[in-house]
Write an enzyme that holds these catalytic residues in place. Structure first.
Site, PDB file in Angstrom:
ATOM      1  N   GLU A  22      13.219  60.046  63.281  1.00 49.11           N
ATOM      2  CA  GLU A  22      12.188  59.164  62.215  1.00 49.11           C
ATOM      3  C   GLU A  22      10.843  59.131  62.428  1.00 49.11           C
ATOM      4  O   GLU A  22      10.477  59.364  63.733  1.00 49.11           O
ATOM      5  CB  GLU A  22      12.733  57.053  62.069  1.00 49.11           C
ATOM      6  N   GLU A  37      17.546  52.072  66.963  1.00 55.02           N
ATOM      7  CA  GLU A  37      16.610  51.497  67.593  1.00 55.02           C
ATOM      8  C   GLU A  37      17.091  49.864  68.079  1.00 55.02           C
ATOM      9  O   GLU A  37      16.841  48.933  68.149  1.00 55.02           O
ATOM     10  CB  GLU A  37      15.839  50.806  66.767  1.00 55.02           C
TER      11      GLU A  37
END
Ligand code: BGP
Length: 468
Positions: free
Chosen positions: A372, A158
């Site tokens: 995720e 991320e």
């Protein structure tokens, strides 16, 4: 180990679960430093967490018993290279070798992230001009050591959310609110991925390399020109700077001009930057799916940022809503029909479908792993430590239906990971906000693991969909 079948698993990150923060020669990371400093107002740290460092065998066994065939975890850079002298800590490699041995024993495919937020403290910050060369060195050491034993490597977890928390919200170290530094950080992260990919290609491995993106694409409730303009700018800010260079090897001139027009000084950019990114693109996309970026034109005239884990977000319904706004570019919109979680984040299952189909629109048939997807809750355990987490099951089930629909509709989805394998440290939220399929009892002295109802639900779900 075959990565050709659909991968069903769960995910963790080194700082959040390993503990053993100074054991066996590990050097300090920026998260160790931050959590041990007075800037950490709660005093809560990842020093021990769920102690995966000593419990990994039982954690992986439980994954296998739950029908999971892949494990996403990250390496701690400062466990492998503890000091700035480039000398490898063999005990660090030994830990990860043993962990991968354990995965292999059960046919679990390791999906390994090189950096999940925790830089070594000698690197300090993502604005350090040396970070991309140091990262490339670290990456090459890792690729040479593990080679094909790791079929799926990802560079950075991320980049956008990390840079955003570091330099916009300021809730992650170095706790700044500084858009100039946000851009320097972003630039270095782009270079880190490109330079790591370059090292990776030199070795001609059979493995694949990717990146993990946090946000979904921006969307709006209206499609008039002002709203679409807001969408475009939000994508510049959250998505395009991460994914265009990594997947297409470019950064659009229009984006660069928009950044300059915001008064950002881009004199730090290397003249060879465009060539470096052009020639070093990734093989697959890791996409985390939590919520959408719902935006509208910025009428407030304000630049401001809040997240679901700022210090003031305590998990009550009074928590600040997760928002972001940049003057003249965009601001977050609110759809009153959409539920929020206790940390002010939208629960919007269809964002799985929107994210995946929009990724395909922009990036073609690139393989995508949902790296995720998960739901943070205050879990309540019975006297045996068992948690009936129906809310989490509903969340996962609803998101999965949309994700599987995107796959049916032709998106090249290759795998899915629940966040998280077991309860672990939730960054600024500490330990009360739990995501695990398996409960960890932090009070009993043994960090006892107890599978939750969602673990058994997921086990059956995988059985049903194992051959998709
Ligand atoms: C993702 C991170 C994870 C994890 C998850 C939940 O953005 O990659 O590390 O923490 O979000 O977030 P949080 O723990 O802040 O609720």
């Amino acid at each position: 180990m075959s990565k050709d079948k659909f991968l069903w698993g769960s995910a963790t990150a080194a700082y959040q679960c390993e503990g053993a923060w100074d054991e066996d020669g590990k050097g300090p990371s920026i998260w160790d430093d931050y959590c041990h400093s007075t800037a950490n107002l709660t005093g809560i740290t990842g020093d021990v967490s769920c102690d995966h460092y000593h419990h990994f065998k039982e954690d992986i066994k439980m994954m296998a018993e739950g029908n999971q065939n892949t494990y996403r975890f990250s390496l701690s850079w400062s466990r492998i290279l503890p000091k700035d002298d480039h000398v490898v800590n063999e005990a660090g490699f030994r830990f990860y070798d043993e962990l991968i041995d354990e995965c292999e024993k059960y046919g679990i495919v390791p999906n390994v992230t090189l950096v999940h937020y925790d830089l070594p403290d000698y690197i300090g910050t993502w604005t350090n001009p040396k970070v991309s060369d140091e990262f490339a060195y670290y990456a090459s050491v890792v690729f040479k050591h593990f080679g094909n034993r790791i079929p799926l490597y990802t560079t950075i977890n991320e980049p956008n959310h990390n840079a955003y928390c570091n330099y916009c919200v300021g809730n992650y170290p170095p706790n700044e609110t500084n858009l100039q530094h946000y851009c320097e950080c972003a630039y270095n992260m782009i270079l880190c991925t490109a330079k790591a990919v370059k090292e990776f290609r030199k070795l001609n491995l059979n493995s694949l390399i990717g990146i993990v993106q946090g946000c979904g694409p921006a969307v709006s409730l209206k499609d008039d020109p002002e709203y679409l303009e807001a969408v475009k700018y939000c994508d510049y800010f959250c998505n395009d700077w991460v994914l265009d260079p990594a997947i297409k090897g470019i950064l659009e001139d229009e984006l660069i001009e928009a950044v300059k027009a915001k008064g950002i000084d881009l004199s730090f950019v290397d003249p060879n930057f465009k060539d470096i990114i052009k020639n070093n693109t990734i093989d697959f996309l890791g996409q985390n799916i939590y919520s959408r970026m719902l935006v509208k034109p910025n009428t407030s005239g304000i630049t401001s940022f809040t997240v679901n884990n700022a210090g003031n977000n305590d998990g009550t319904n009074n928590s600040a809503r997760e928002t972001r706004a940049i003057k003249d570019w965009f601001e977050f919109d609110r759809d009153e029909n959409t539920q929020l979680n206790k940390w002010g984040r939208e629960i919007y299952p269809k964002c799985g479908y929107i994210t995946l189909t929009k990724r395909k629109e922009r990036y073609g048939n690139i393989p995508i792993y949902i790296t995720e997807n998960g739901h943070g809750c205050y879990d309540i355990a019975d006297e045996n430590g068992y948690v009936e987490d129906d809310e989490r099951i509903e969340f996962l089930n609803n998101y999965l239906q949309w994700i599987l629909k995107a796959k049916e509709d032709g998106v090249n989805v290759q795998g899915y990971y629940v966040w998280s394998t077991m309860d672990l440290y939730s960054w600024i939220n500490g330990y009360k906000k739990r995501y695990g399929l398996v409960r960890v009892d932090y009070e009993d002295g043994n960090l006892k693991r107890t599978p939750k109802k969602s673990y058994y639900w997921y086990k059956e779900f995988i059985k049903k969909y194992q051959n998709i």
